[in-house]
Write a protein that holds these residues in place. Structure first.
Motif, mmCIF file in Angstrom:
data_model
loop_
_atom_site.group_PDB
_atom_site.id
_atom_site.type_symbol
_atom_site.label_atom_id
_atom_site.label_comp_id
_atom_site.label_asym_id
_atom_site.label_seq_id
_atom_site.Cartn_x
_atom_site.Cartn_y
_atom_site.Cartn_z
ATOM 1 N N UNK A 177 0.893 -1.228 0.029
ATOM 2 C CA UNK A 177 -0.081 -0.059 -0.021
ATOM 3 C C UNK A 177 1.052 1.212 0.048
ATOM 4 N N UNK A 178 1.825 1.351 0.792
ATOM 5 C CA UNK A 178 2.821 2.502 0.817
ATOM 6 C C UNK A 178 3.701 2.725 -0.623
ATOM 7 N N UNK A 179 3.874 1.689 -0.994
ATOM 8 C CA UNK A 179 4.652 1.659 -2.167
ATOM 9 C C UNK A 179 3.446 2.305 -3.498
ATOM 10 N N UNK A 180 2.446 1.830 -3.310
ATOM 11 C CA UNK A 180 1.581 2.496 -4.381
ATOM 12 C C UNK A 180 1.203 3.848 -3.965
ATOM 13 N N UNK A 231 15.280 2.077 3.419
ATOM 14 C CA UNK A 231 15.642 1.814 2.078
ATOM 15 C C UNK A 231 14.682 2.728 1.290
ATOM 16 N N UNK A 232 15.146 2.946 -0.015
ATOM 17 C CA UNK A 232 14.105 3.254 -1.016
ATOM 18 C C UNK A 232 13.574 1.954 -1.667
ATOM 19 N N UNK A 233 12.580 1.773 -1.947
ATOM 20 C CA UNK A 233 12.145 0.517 -2.766
ATOM 21 C C UNK A 233 11.697 0.707 -4.138
ATOM 22 N N UNK A 234 12.316 0.084 -4.930
ATOM 23 C CA UNK A 234 11.905 0.297 -6.442
ATOM 24 C C UNK A 234 11.315 -1.030 -6.649
ATOM 25 N N UNK A 235 9.739 -1.086 -7.011
ATOM 26 C CA UNK A 235 9.038 -2.076 -7.319
ATOM 27 C C UNK A 235 9.433 -2.725 -8.737
ATOM 28 N N UNK A 236 9.814 -4.166 -8.504
ATOM 29 C CA UNK A 236 10.403 -4.991 -9.698
ATOM 30 C C UNK A 236 9.555 -5.780 -10.457
ATOM 31 N N UNK A 237 8.530 -5.300 -10.693
ATOM 32 C CA UNK A 237 7.521 -6.288 -11.647
ATOM 33 C C UNK A 237 7.322 -5.430 -13.000
#
Ligand code: HEM
Length: 271
Positions: free
Chosen positions: A77-80, A224-230
């Protein structure tokens, strides 16, 4: 480790009737205490080895994938919602950076991270890992126009309770702010928050789980910064089928270390 040694050094715990070796343990954990009680002829309550096994099985089944699923849903949710991610990080930053003293977030910080708590509650509300709570009716009753005879098994639909439009404004929206407005703050059970069930059979691990989820999410967001990998735009939020409600597709992210904390580097280099 002690348990490993115990089981390795003895072929002792062979059956439920086997008492096993006696052991002297100066720093007992839960298993040690229960084993000790099971051997105590004076104990008020008789605990058998079967009881102990069932207890630990319960804890593993009830407490592992539920907590992991809730962490994944919260991160998804928080990545979105990058603005929410940023606000969580800022809240942590404000608490852990002061007077030239930068530090990693700690478990004891969680009571002071109100927005983070609201975020985790909102993720649990929208995506309750346990979707139903079973009950057996102790007496005949009538619920919502349905007659339910005594002894019939029923299940409370947690998922629909936590999205009930009569209770929650814009129920399908991820809006942590709703938990900051004081309307739904009075305990987990208030106003339709049923992610941990309710009443006397309410989840006994709710406080532990909530703390663990908040702490894990806080650490990930801080570091971390998180890069969604899909390869897609954001995380797909479909739920899969299983014992607990998890994301249909695993959450794959590339973590990029957020090196803004000089002191951490100093600490790491002095190790
Ligand atoms: C996010 C994590 C978790 C969620 C969403 C969750 C949810 C639930 C729900 C909905 C119930 C049924 C409650 C009811 O019938 O009213 C339950 C029961 C239970 N939970 Fe959890 N749980 C979580 C974590 C844990 C943890 C960490 C433990 C233990 C360490 C645990 C142990 C149990 C046990 C033993 C029961 C059965 C209680 C009973 O029947 O009296 N749970 N949980």
């Amino acid at each position: 480790m002690e348990h490993e040694e115990r089981s390795a050094s003895s072929a002792a715990y062979r059956s439920d009737d086997d008492d096993g070796p006696s052991f002297d343990c100066t720093n007992p954990d839960l298993m040690d205490i229960l084993l000790r009680v099971s051997k105590d002829p004076e104990a008020d309550i008789k605990v058998t080895r079967k009881n102990i096994k069932a207890f630990f099985l319960d804890i593993f089944i009830a407490g592992t994938s539920t907590t992991a699923d809730a962490m994944v849903w919260t991160m998804a949710e928080i990545l979105n919602h990058p603005a929410i991610f940023k606000r969580v990080r800022q809240e942590i930053h404000d608490l852990t950076n002061g007077s030239g003293n930068n530090r990693l977030v700690e478990e004891t910080d969680i009571p002071n991270l109100h927005y983070l708590q609201a975020v985790v509650k909102e993720a649990l509300r929208l995506h309750p890992p346990v979707m139903a709570a079973p009950r057996v009716c102790r007496e005949a009753c009538r619920v919502g126009g349905f007659d339910i005879p005594k002894g019939v098994a029923v299940a409370l639909n947690v998922y629909s309770i936590t999205r009930d439009p009569d209770v929650w404004e814009n129920p399908d929206e991820f809006s942590p702010e709703r938990f900051l407005q004081g309307k739904v703050e009075k305990g987990f059970q208030a106003n339709g928050f049923a992610a941990f069930g309710g009443g006397r059979r309410m989840c006994p691990g709710s406080n532990l789980a909530f703390t663990v989820i908040c702490y894990a999410v806080a650490a990930m967001v801080q570091c971390f910064d998180l890069k969604v990998g899909n390869g897609e735009d954001g995380v797909r939020m479909e739920a899969g089928l299983g014992m607990t409600m998890s994301l249909a597709k695993p959450l794959v992210c590339l973590p990029l270390l957020q090196v803004c904390l000089d002191q951490f580097q100093m600490e790491a280099s002095s190790l």
